[in-house]
Structure formats: C-alpha cells, structure tokens
Design a protein around this motif. Structure first.
Motif, mmCIF file in Angstrom:
data_model
loop_
_atom_site.group_PDB
_atom_site.id
_atom_site.type_symbol
_atom_site.label_atom_id
_atom_site.label_comp_id
_atom_site.label_asym_id
_atom_site.label_seq_id
_atom_site.Cartn_x
_atom_site.Cartn_y
_atom_site.Cartn_z
ATOM 1 N N LEU A 150 0.721 -1.337 -0.048
ATOM 2 C CA LEU A 150 -0.059 0.189 0.122
ATOM 3 C C LEU A 150 0.955 1.640 0.162
ATOM 4 C CD1 LEU A 150 -2.889 -1.053 2.207
ATOM 5 C CD2 LEU A 150 -2.485 -1.181 0.692
ATOM 6 N N LEU A 151 2.055 0.849 0.538
ATOM 7 C CA LEU A 151 2.609 2.822 1.107
ATOM 8 C C LEU A 151 3.473 3.288 -0.428
ATOM 9 C CD1 LEU A 151 3.730 5.033 2.873
ATOM 10 C CD2 LEU A 151 5.897 3.158 3.271
ATOM 11 N N GLY A 152 3.746 2.179 -1.419
ATOM 12 C CA GLY A 152 4.644 2.820 -1.939
ATOM 13 C C GLY A 152 3.696 3.481 -3.122
ATOM 14 N N ALA A 153 2.220 2.590 -3.329
ATOM 15 C CA ALA A 153 1.184 3.119 -4.134
ATOM 16 C C ALA A 153 0.394 4.124 -3.678
ATOM 17 C CB ALA A 153 0.175 1.921 -4.333
ATOM 18 N N SER A 154 0.478 4.480 -2.679
ATOM 19 C CA SER A 154 -1.030 5.232 -1.745
ATOM 20 C C SER A 154 0.746 6.717 -1.166
ATOM 21 C CB SER A 154 -1.480 5.001 -0.636
ATOM 22 O OG SER A 154 0.337 4.965 0.322
ATOM 23 N N ILE A 195 9.360 6.506 6.656
ATOM 24 C CA ILE A 195 8.204 5.851 7.525
ATOM 25 C C ILE A 195 9.004 4.137 6.638
ATOM 26 C CG2 ILE A 195 5.748 4.896 6.811
ATOM 27 C CD1 ILE A 195 5.307 7.679 5.710
ATOM 28 N N ALA A 196 8.983 3.948 5.878
ATOM 29 C CA ALA A 196 9.602 3.534 5.520
ATOM 30 C C ALA A 196 10.471 1.992 6.764
ATOM 31 C CB ALA A 196 10.598 3.038 3.626
ATOM 32 N N ALA A 197 11.630 3.434 7.240
ATOM 33 C CA ALA A 197 12.104 3.095 8.124
ATOM 34 C C ALA A 197 11.850 2.835 8.927
ATOM 35 C CB ALA A 197 13.192 4.114 8.409
ATOM 36 N N VAL A 198 10.453 3.084 10.022
ATOM 37 C CA VAL A 198 9.964 2.819 10.738
ATOM 38 C C VAL A 198 9.503 1.278 10.223
ATOM 39 C CG1 VAL A 198 8.098 3.113 12.742
ATOM 40 C CG2 VAL A 198 9.379 4.829 10.967
ATOM 41 N N LEU A 199 8.593 1.079 9.554
ATOM 42 C CA LEU A 199 7.823 0.218 8.991
ATOM 43 C C LEU A 199 9.082 -1.163 8.993
ATOM 44 C CD1 LEU A 199 5.826 1.015 6.131
ATOM 45 C CD2 LEU A 199 5.437 -0.505 8.345
ATOM 46 N N ALA A 200 10.406 -0.880 8.435
ATOM 47 C CA ALA A 200 11.385 -1.962 8.432
ATOM 48 C C ALA A 200 12.201 -2.339 9.809
ATOM 49 C CB ALA A 200 12.153 -1.711 7.895
ATOM 50 N N ALA A 201 11.830 -1.367 10.372
ATOM 51 C CA ALA A 201 12.368 -1.842 11.592
ATOM 52 C C ALA A 201 11.939 -2.569 12.757
ATOM 53 C CB ALA A 201 12.844 -0.009 12.439
ATOM 54 N N GLY A 202 9.996 -2.135 12.958
ATOM 55 C CA GLY A 202 9.692 -2.517 13.337
ATOM 56 C C GLY A 202 9.323 -3.941 12.861
ATOM 57 N N SER A 203 9.295 -4.470 11.867
ATOM 58 C CA SER A 203 9.066 -5.492 11.786
ATOM 59 C C SER A 203 10.149 -6.707 11.348
ATOM 60 C CB SER A 203 8.823 -5.973 9.851
ATOM 61 O OG SER A 203 8.619 -6.400 9.163
ATOM 62 N N ALA A 204 11.876 -6.338 11.753
ATOM 63 C CA ALA A 204 12.679 -6.806 11.857
ATOM 64 C C ALA A 204 12.691 -6.904 13.730
ATOM 65 C CB ALA A 204 14.109 -5.996 11.586
ATOM 66 N N GLY A 248 -5.397 -6.213 -3.063
ATOM 67 C CA GLY A 248 -4.575 -4.131 -1.864
ATOM 68 C C GLY A 248 -5.131 -3.660 -3.028
ATOM 69 N N HIS A 249 -3.083 -3.585 -3.659
ATOM 70 C CA HIS A 249 -2.782 -2.895 -4.533
ATOM 71 C C HIS A 249 -3.974 -2.002 -5.421
ATOM 72 C CE1 HIS A 249 -0.365 -1.138 -7.255
ATOM 73 N NE2 HIS A 249 0.658 -0.773 -6.516
ATOM 74 N N THR A 250 -4.738 -3.112 -5.880
ATOM 75 C CA THR A 250 -5.720 -2.692 -6.512
ATOM 76 C C THR A 250 -6.621 -1.888 -5.773
ATOM 77 O OG1 THR A 250 -5.083 -4.632 -8.167
ATOM 78 C CG2 THR A 250 -6.959 -2.931 -9.252
ATOM 79 N N MET A 287 8.653 -3.415 -7.138
ATOM 80 C CA MET A 287 7.439 -2.441 -6.784
ATOM 81 C C MET A 287 7.969 -1.344 -6.355
ATOM 82 S SD MET A 287 6.214 -5.262 -3.537
ATOM 83 C CE MET A 287 5.721 -7.063 -3.527
ATOM 84 N N LEU A 288 8.732 -0.961 -5.639
ATOM 85 C CA LEU A 288 8.579 0.344 -5.524
ATOM 86 C C LEU A 288 8.948 1.892 -6.818
ATOM 87 C CD1 LEU A 288 8.864 2.705 -3.173
ATOM 88 C CD2 LEU A 288 10.858 2.484 -2.846
ATOM 89 N N TRP A 289 10.335 0.725 -7.687
ATOM 90 C CA TRP A 289 10.630 1.472 -9.079
ATOM 91 C C TRP A 289 10.439 1.439 -9.846
ATOM 92 C CZ3 TRP A 289 12.829 5.627 -8.193
ATOM 93 C CH2 TRP A 289 13.266 6.407 -6.569
#
Length: 419
Positions: free
Chosen positions: A35-39, A57-66, A153-155, A251-253
C-alpha cells in the motif's frame, strides 16, 4: 533440502478448520503489504510531506518488522503460534485505521511502528508453523495467497484514489477488511496446537524428544551467533536479502523506471507495474504445481534463472510494449518460488527446534532488504543520473542470490548424503 512430504500437513497437525485459518493468515500478511508505495503520492500531499519523506515511514516499518521477527520466536513459545498470529493481525488493523485518521506526518510515523511489528509477527509465526507441517507445494500456494492479497490491496487502493476518494478512505476500507479477517482468525486460532507428532518429527529426521513440542525444545535459547555458525545459515540469510532486494526494488521503482526510461505516461506505467504482482501470483500457483515433483533446490535455481532472464530482457532493445509487458511479469514469476522453498527447507537444514528462530532471522533480513535496497537504488540513480541503472542494479542482487544459492545447495547435498 531433501524432498520429504509431510503427509500429516496442516489439518492433521491441528484440528479441522486450521487449514482455512492459515490461508486467512497469509491473506492478512499480503493485504497491507504493497500500500505505501502506491498511496504515497496522494498521502504525502495530504499530510504536506515531501516525496522523500516516504523513506522515514519505510524505515520505521522495516525496523518494527525486523525487531518483531527476531523476538517473535519467544513470543510464540510463550503464547503459541495461534495467539501470536492474532496479535500480529490486530496490530496491522490498528496501524491501517490509524493511518486513515492521521492528520500529520509524525502521526503516520507513530502508526508505522505497529504496522511493521504486526507484519513481522505474522510472517514468522505463520511460516514457522507451516514449515514443519507442510510440503513445499502447499507452502508455495500459501505464499500465492499473500501475493494475491497484496495485488488486491494494491488494486483496491488504486481504484479508490482514482475514483476521486481521499486516500484515507482507501486505508480505512482495507483496514476494515483486515479487521474482518482478524475476527475470523481469532475464532479459530485458539484451536491451533504447536505439538508435532512423532511421525512428523521422524519425517524431519529428528528425535521426538519432549513429545515433539518445539515450544519446549526452544527453552534452550539459540542466540544469533549460534544460529549463524550453522552451515548454510549465513548463505540462506544472504539469499533472502538478495531476492527480497530484487522484489522490493521492483515494487517501488518499476513505475518510475517505465516513465523515465520507457517514456510511458504515469497512469500507463502504474498499470504496467502492477503486472509484477500478477507475475508473483501466477508464478506462485505454477511453482506450487512444479513443487509437487521438484526439490527445493531446483525451485530456487529456477526462480533465479527466470530473474536473470527478466533482467536481460530489460536491457535488450525491443520495439513496442513487449518488454514493458513481459519484464515485470517475469520478475514476479522469478521471485515467487524462492521464499517458499527456503521456508520449507529450513527445518530440514537447521532442525525443527531451531526453525522459528531461523525464520525470524530470515524475516529480519527481508525487513532490512525492504528498507535498504530501494533506498540504495535512489542513491545509485542519483549518481548515475538515469533510471536505466535499474536493470543492472537488479542484476547485481540476482548474482549475489545465485552465489548464496550455490553454498546452500552444497550443504543440502551433504545433508542428503548424511555427511
């Protein structure tokens, strides 16, 4: 990575209905994944944040997931796999709904933390649960449900925003769907049992001591240094990092690449970039069929071979839209079989008792790649001055994945010979 088939599978390992609950769990992983990249173009404008702010936001997401990935094993040991899944889904619901009401960028950063933690807990708990109970084909199909859910979700998010609705309604809608999944999951996960039968332990080549319960086995802590000292452990981590780098960077680029290197309009590029998810879903379905007859090592090398073909296609001059149509699909197809094969092979390479901790380490590597690799490409693009660097960037990580695979395959052959 011997070709064992655990015929007990998910349903026999637990109780009736568990198989459906597992499928819903994998759907819950994928729904908020893309969702993040598309929105962000709409979201960033809505909270008055610059384009580059998505990195925070991506950094916080990744840190939380790790962090969740590394600590999910003791949580699952304490509460059980089912309740760990419930907690993970609940956190993603909180995050999605929180995003939908966020008035400022800093609020998004706050809700990004439960977003990442919930995703990490879900991935580890579900993959560790099925790794010791399912054949590779079923694990691959379960990952196909995640890819399909990410595509949906993306669609859906794209449709809602394109229809003129605020991005908040897109997140709110998907958050409510995730809430429905959470309610249905909670009704069934209480019946999950982490106990492994003696037959299942024997299939994994292990002694059914402590009644085959990995939660009991894991009372002996497996620290990171001990895990990483095992043969092929580092190679598996590198393999997951490299293939995730290809996946997440695409996905992102992909849309930006098609616009700036392919001359497409922004709208057309968004549609074509979505073909990556189509390839991911189709590749997972096909890989599940192939996995019925093919060993894990060949699933991995097949995926890497397709990735190499996709990258070559991106750099070969070709008239018309065939390259734009085919390359994203092939990238998705190539990524599809690798992670399920690694999950299936984990208990066979490292033992059932170490499987939750090892999958936690793999998930942490995935989270790190999700954060680092797309951002690193931004630096590469800035230095090179062209989006034409993307295929070469993807090629670099594909070659790293191939080298890591060679090490894993060697250890797998030694295991197969009993050395």
């Amino acid at each position: 990575m011997a070709h064992e088939q655990i015929h007990g599978d998910i349903v026999r390992a637990g109780t009736p209905g568990v198989s459906l609950q597992v499928i819903l769990g994998f759907l819950a992983i994928g729904l908020p994944e893309a969702l993040l990249g598309a929105s962000w173009p709409a979201m960033g404008a809505g909270v008055h944040a610059p384009l580059v702010a998505v990195v925070g936001i991506a950094a916080v997401l990744a840190a939380g997931s790790a962090a969740a990935a590394i600590t999910a094993e003791p949580v699952a040991r304490r509460f059980g796999s089912g309740r760990t899944v419930d907690m993970g889904v609940a956190l993603t619901v909180l995050a999605l709904l929180g995003f939908s009401f966020a008035p400022h960028y800093w609020v998004l950063l706050i809700f990004a933390l439960p977003y990442g933690i919930g995703s990490g807990m879900l991935v580890v708990a579900l993959n560790a649960y099925v790794a010791v109970r399912s054949a590779n084909a079923r694990i691959t199909w379960l990952h196909a449900t995640t890819a399909f859910s990410a595509l949906v979700g993306h669609t859906v998010l794209g449709w809602i925003i394109a229809d003129g609705a605020d991005w908040r309604w897109a997140y709110r809608t998907i958050g409510l769907v995730q809430l429905a999944l959470a309610v249905v999951l909670a009704a069934g996960t209480r019946r999950w049992r982490d106990h492994l039968t003696a037959a299942q332990m024997a299939q994994l080549g292990e002694t059914p001591y402590a009644q085959g319960d990995w939660r009991h086995d894991m009372r002996r802590p497996h620290v990171v240094r001990t895990l990483m000292a095992m043969p092929a452990a580092v190679a598996v981590i590198v393999l997951m990092f490299a293939t995730t780098s290809v996946e997440q960077t695409t996905m992102l680029w992909a849309s930006s690449y098609m616009v700036h290197a392919g001359g497409m309009s922004i709208h057309t590029a968004g549609v074509y970039a979505n073909l990556f998810f189509v390839g991911l879903v189709a590749g997972s379905v096909v890989a599940g069929v192939v996995a019925l007859k093919v060993r894990d090592v060949w699933m991995v090398v097949g995926g890497i071979a397709v990735l190499l073909g996709a990258v070559v296609l991106m750099v070969v001059p070709m008239a018309g839209l065939w390259r734009a149509l085919t390359a994203p699909v092939l990238l998705g197809v190539g990524c599809a079989p690798i992670a399920p094969a690694v999950v299936h092979a984990t208990p066979r390479l490292f033992g059932a008792a170490r499987t939750p901790a090892m999958i936690g380490m793999q998930t942490a590597a995935v989270s790190l790649a999700t954060l680092v690799s797309p951002v690193l490409f931004a630096g590469v693009e800035r230095v090179s001055g062209s989006m034409h660097a993307l295929p070469w960037y993807l090629l670099g990580f594909t070659v790293i994945a191939l080298a890591a695979y060679a090490r894993v395959a060697r250890v797998a052959r030694l295991h197969a010979r009993g050395e």
